[in-house]
Design a protein around this motif. Structure first.
Motif, PDB file in Angstrom:
ATOM      1  N   GLY A  37       0.783  -1.227   0.000  1.00  0.00           N
ATOM      2  CA  GLY A  37       0.000   0.000   0.000  1.00  0.00           C
ATOM      3  C   GLY A  37       0.813   1.273   0.000  1.00  0.00           C
ATOM      4  N   ALA A  38       2.123   1.161   0.111  1.00  0.00           N
ATOM      5  CA  ALA A  38       3.005   2.330   0.076  1.00  0.00           C
ATOM      6  C   ALA A  38       3.866   2.324  -1.180  1.00  0.00           C
ATOM      7  CB  ALA A  38       3.893   2.366   1.314  1.00  0.00           C
ATOM      8  N   THR A  39       3.383   1.685  -2.239  1.00  0.00           N
ATOM      9  CA  THR A  39       4.188   1.561  -3.458  1.00  0.00           C
ATOM     10  C   THR A  39       4.555   2.922  -4.045  1.00  0.00           C
ATOM     11  OG1 THR A  39       3.393  -0.655  -4.019  1.00  0.00           O
ATOM     12  CG2 THR A  39       4.147   0.711  -5.836  1.00  0.00           C
ATOM     13  N   ILE A  40       3.590   3.831  -4.126  1.00  0.00           N
ATOM     14  CA  ILE A  40       3.877   5.137  -4.732  1.00  0.00           C
ATOM     15  C   ILE A  40       4.862   5.924  -3.875  1.00  0.00           C
ATOM     16  CG2 ILE A  40       2.910   7.389  -5.356  1.00  0.00           C
ATOM     17  CD1 ILE A  40       2.313   5.128  -7.329  1.00  0.00           C
ATOM     18  N   GLU A  41       4.631   5.959  -2.581  1.00  0.00           N
ATOM     19  CA  GLU A  41       5.539   6.711  -1.709  1.00  0.00           C
ATOM     20  C   GLU A  41       6.960   6.142  -1.768  1.00  0.00           C
ATOM     21  OE1 GLU A  41       1.399   7.452  -0.182  1.00  0.00           O
ATOM     22  OE2 GLU A  41       2.510   5.693  -0.851  1.00  0.00           O
ATOM     23  N   THR A  42       7.077   4.826  -1.795  1.00  0.00           N
ATOM     24  CA  THR A  42       8.399   4.204  -1.893  1.00  0.00           C
ATOM     25  C   THR A  42       9.074   4.557  -3.205  1.00  0.00           C
ATOM     26  OG1 THR A  42       7.603   2.368  -0.527  1.00  0.00           O
ATOM     27  CG2 THR A  42       9.619   1.999  -1.777  1.00  0.00           C
ATOM     28  N   ALA A  43       8.298   4.589  -4.287  1.00  0.00           N
ATOM     29  CA  ALA A  43       8.848   4.950  -5.596  1.00  0.00           C
ATOM     30  C   ALA A  43       9.307   6.403  -5.618  1.00  0.00           C
ATOM     31  CB  ALA A  43       7.813   4.703  -6.684  1.00  0.00           C
ATOM     32  N   VAL A  44       8.543   7.284  -4.969  1.00  0.00           N
ATOM     33  CA  VAL A  44       8.948   8.693  -4.894  1.00  0.00           C
ATOM     34  C   VAL A  44      10.269   8.827  -4.139  1.00  0.00           C
ATOM     35  CG1 VAL A  44       8.385  10.920  -3.823  1.00  0.00           C
ATOM     36  CG2 VAL A  44       6.646   9.698  -5.139  1.00  0.00           C
ATOM     37  N   ILE A  45      10.410   8.109  -3.040  1.00  0.00           N
ATOM     38  CA  ILE A  45      11.664   8.158  -2.278  1.00  0.00           C
ATOM     39  C   ILE A  45      12.826   7.653  -3.133  1.00  0.00           C
ATOM     40  CG2 ILE A  45      12.883   7.194  -0.277  1.00  0.00           C
ATOM     41  CD1 ILE A  45      10.122   7.115   1.132  1.00  0.00           C
ATOM     42  N   GLU A  46      12.603   6.566  -3.876  1.00  0.00           N
ATOM     43  CA  GLU A  46      13.642   6.031  -4.763  1.00  0.00           C
ATOM     44  C   GLU A  46      14.030   7.060  -5.819  1.00  0.00           C
ATOM     45  OE1 GLU A  46      16.392   3.409  -6.393  1.00  0.00           O
ATOM     46  OE2 GLU A  46      15.239   3.167  -4.541  1.00  0.00           O
TER      47      GLU A  46
END
Length: 256
Positions: free
Chosen positions: A143-152
């Motif tokens: 459920g945090a896929t987008i936030e994790t991608a933004v951090i990456e």
């Protein structure tokens, strides 16, 4: 737990979903009180055209991949040497399920279907078609896929990249998985061209939280609504972390 988070700007963007193929349609969706970008009449969907990709490569992609490729090409606008972060919570799970079903039945597997079922297949197809050797990565983080991608992506910016293409793509899951869904998935894809903070930056922060999972929209559509709808802030919880999105210079400091 305190975290100063990341801050970035969106220099370009592209969105696509069945029945929502224009910028105006997406803005209308983002500002209207609806839960999903599609409606029942869009179930009989047409594939995204992906006209920029050579036909021989385009034929390898299914509907899911074509959505991702369509927005990637539109957002890049011919730019080269741009790192790509592709993200999807479930990826090509429909292909994978078909392969596993064939395997259980003792039927031969399609080499093409197998090669395109892995999580980085479509971003790899993009780089091959564009003959672009820039860094690319594919990830999934629940459920945090987008936030994790933004951090990456922000990590790549901090490491010296002038811009990073972030591509998000999701599709409805096969019926087998419906009982396990936290939130209804809808077919859609979008791409952001992220740069260092400038003009109208967006900040993302997080902290540990035991709050219930936010289920009004999947994370990718929640981020799309925040970006296009003009809200000053958005908070989401994934069951472990509380994510705080803020727009504008005043969002660059503080804690979520």
């Amino acid at each position: 737990m305190r975290n100063d988070g990341v801050t970035f700007s969106i220099a370009g963007h592209a969105y696509w979903a069945p029945g929502l193929t224009t910028p105006d349609a997406w803005v209308q969706w983002a500002t209207a009180p609806v839960a999903a970008p599609t409606t029942p009449e869009h179930v009989a969907r047409a594939d995204p055209p992906v006209k920029a990709m050579p036909p021989m490569l385009r034929r390898r992609a299914g509907f899911f991949g074509k959505m991702a490729l369509e927005v990637a090409y539109e957002c890049l606008q011919g730019r080269t040497d741009v790192p790509v972060v592709f993200c999807s919570r479930h990826g090509e799970v429909a292909r994978a399920l078909e392969l596993l079903t064939d395997l259980a039945r003792g039927e031969p597997l399609s080499p093409t279907a197998f090669s395109m079922s892995v999580h980085n297949a479509n971003v790899g197809l993009l780089t091959i078609a564009r003959k672009d050797r820039a860094n690319h990565i594919a990830l999934a983080a629940g459920g945090a896929t987008i936030e994790t991608a933004v951090i990456e992506a922000c990590g790549l910016l901090a490491d010296g990249a002038a811009s990073v293409l972030l591509v998000a793509c999701e599709a409805p899951l096969p019926k087998l998985f419906v009982p396990f869904l936290e939130v209804q998935e809808e077919a859609h894809a979008w791409a952001w061209l992220l740069t260092a903070p400038a003009g109208d930056p967006i900040s993302l922060r997080w902290r540990a939280s035991g709050d219930a999972v936010t289920t009004d929209l999947p994370d990718s559509l929640a981020a799309a609504r925040f970006h296009l709808g003009g809200a000053a802030a958005m908070a989401r919880c994934d069951g472990r972390l509380r994510w705080q999105w803020r727009r504008g210079p005043d969002g660059a400091g503080g804690n979520a």
